[in-house]
Design a protein around this motif. Structure first.
Motif, PDB file in Angstrom:
ATOM      1  N   ASN A 130      14.144   4.471  33.851  1.00 32.04           N
ATOM      2  CA  ASN A 130      12.881   5.159  34.131  1.00 32.04           C
ATOM      3  C   ASN A 130      12.204   5.632  32.853  1.00 32.04           C
ATOM      4  N   ASN A 131      13.010   5.932  31.828  1.00 31.82           N
ATOM      5  CA  ASN A 131      12.449   6.484  30.605  1.00 31.82           C
ATOM      6  C   ASN A 131      12.373   5.492  29.450  1.00 31.82           C
TER       7      ASN A 131
ATOM      8  N   GLY B 133      19.549   5.924  37.207  1.00 30.99           N
ATOM      9  CA  GLY B 133      18.274   5.301  36.854  1.00 30.99           C
ATOM     10  C   GLY B 133      17.441   6.073  35.846  1.00 30.99           C
ATOM     11  N   ALA B 134      17.969   7.192  35.313  1.00 28.88           N
ATOM     12  CA  ALA B 134      17.200   8.001  34.360  1.00 28.88           C
ATOM     13  C   ALA B 134      16.849   7.193  33.113  1.00 28.88           C
TER      14      ALA B 134
END
Lengths: 328, 124
Positions: free
Chosen positions: B59-60, B55-56
């Motif tokens: 999220n960004n 999910g990085a």
């Protein structure tokens, strides 16, 4: 500027640090897993020095300060309750909110003249650079995955090579987590399983030789070694992609060997192989909690298939022991 | 990831190329080189099966171009979720006696150990 109010931490690890790491690796105690969060100095940082951000897990903090040895930098330690960066980011404790809160609580902006924070790349699961910029004005730069690349990253003007951005899972990295997995197989109510199996062995092989009574326990231990040691060690080479399958393969080999070494009758060797396969499959699929490449969608998919098979194999092993004991 | 491939065809990752502005933050944060730059500077999914759904990227992504169901790829967490009928959780910060897996360093959280120096304070 009153730098003296910011504690300086050593970049040299002491014997006490080694003992603390050892206790965590062997799951002896989580006391001391968390260090105090806050702002620290490595060397003699100035207002222009970089700010490196990490978590307050003891092992991580120790690695980071060791790897920053020789530099003059600020180290901002977030409160992740003693959990490593990647897990804490997934759990929401290594977060945008905690980052901004910790920067504010420590008065970071009074020590540095810039607004750049260097975060570990794996913190990106919990920290949104855009949110932090918009809310607080701090500019988040995601650094390398591993702290040992920090020096090269900083020297290159905060540029990471593709290798610095990629997660690895080397033999050494896999074996480092073996102790904690092994101990995990014998804590809590799992500790009762060996006694229960010895009881079952005594029951089905009543009056028999010790080697026969020990069969179920030996099969279980073979499974634990198969799943807890062979799977991590042989991970890239065990055929198949599902961890439950890799575990079953390792367990079958270990169970078969255990049965042969104990010169068990054929049905008991079959039972040993089945039980060890099931146990190693379970421990193997639980290794997904440690591997850095398994997706939750994939784990769920393989669990739906593997769990019933593990149950069936264990029951069949029990039936074979009983048949051998009373019919053989 | 060299030498390791997990089950294919399961990742929930999706990219809306209409929303992508080519900022490429997803390339920076992805630990498995799932994304690649297209010739129009925008991003495409180059290796979906390498995605571990951490999910990085989503999220960004400041433009909402990436969607996925993020989570921990951990059997203990998923089984615990089934048993307790809740979201998967690796329980690392819950119960000391819980047989957590080696993720999160092996187990739960303890109280903080002071470093021997006073907490840093903001200068007055």
């Amino acid at each position: 500027m009153t730098e003296s109010t910011v504690p300086q931490v050593s970049s040299t690890l002491s014997a006490a640090d080694t003992i603390a790491r050892w206790k965590l690796r062997w799951r002896i105690s989580r006391d001391g897993a968390a260090v105090s969060p806050g702002l620290f100095r490595i060397g003699e940082p100035s207002a222009e020095s970089p700010v490196i951000v990490t978590c307050n897990y003891r092992m991580t903090f120790d690695l980071v300060r060791r790897d920053l040895g020789g530099l003059d930098v600020w180290l901002l330690v977030l409160d992740t309750r003693g959990v490593n960066v990647w897990c804490a980011a997934g759990k929401g404790t290594f977060s945008s909110r905690e980052l901004m809160l910790r920067a504010a609580l420590t008065g970071l902006e009074r020590y540095v003249s810039h607004r750049t924070l260097v975060l570990p790349q794996l913190g990106a699961t919990g920290v949104s650079a855009a949110d932090v910029r918009a809310t607080s004005g701090w500019r988040v730069v995601f650094g390398p995955v591993r702290s040992r690349d920090l020096k090269a990253f900083l020297a290159a003007g905060m540029k990471a090579t593709p290798a610095m951005r990629a997660v690895t899972f080397t033999f050494a990295e896999r074996m480092a987590v073996v102790p904690v997995e092994l101990v995990g197989a014998f804590v809590g109510w799992f500790a009762l399983i060996p006694f229960a199996l010895l009881g079952i062995g005594a029951l089905v092989s009543w009056g028999g030789a010790a080697a026969l009574i020990a069969q179920p326990l030996a099969a279980y231990l073979a499974g634990v070694i198969g799943g807890g040691v062979l799977v991590p060690a042989l991970l890239p080479w065990l055929p198949g992609r599902a961890l439950s399958l890799k575990g079953a393969e390792a367990g079958v080999i270990a169970g078969l060997l255990a049965g042969l070494v104990l010169s068990a009758p054929p049905l008991m060797i079959a039972a040993d192989t089945l039980l060890a396969g099931a146990v190693a499959s379970y421990i193997g699929v639980n290794f997904t909690g440690t591997t850095p490449y398994t997706s939750p969608s994939g784990v769920e998919k393989e669990l739906r298939v593997a769990l019933p098979l593990m149950g069936a194999a264990s029951v069949l092993a029990g039936v074979l022991w009983v048949v051998q004991a009373f019919g053989g | 990831m060299d030498g390791f491939r997990y089950l294919g065809g399961v990742a929930t990752l999706e990219l809306d190329r209409e929303k992508c502005t080519g900022c490429q933050v997803c390339l920076t944060v992805c630990p498995h080189a799932v994304f690649a730059v297209d010739n129009d500077r925008r991003v495409q999914i180059a290796d979906l099966d390498a995605c571990m759904e951490c999910g990085a990227c989503a999220n960004n992504c400041a433009f909402g171009a990436i969607t996925l169901t993020p989570g921990v790829g951990c059997a203990a967490a998923i089984i615990r979720g089934w048993v307790t009928n809740t979201e998967p959780s690796c329980g690392c910060s819950d119960d000391v006696s819980a047989p957590a897996s080696a993720c999160c360093g092996g187990a739960p959280v303890a109280t903080g150990e002071p470093l021997g120096s006073d907490q840093p304070q903001a200068p007055a």
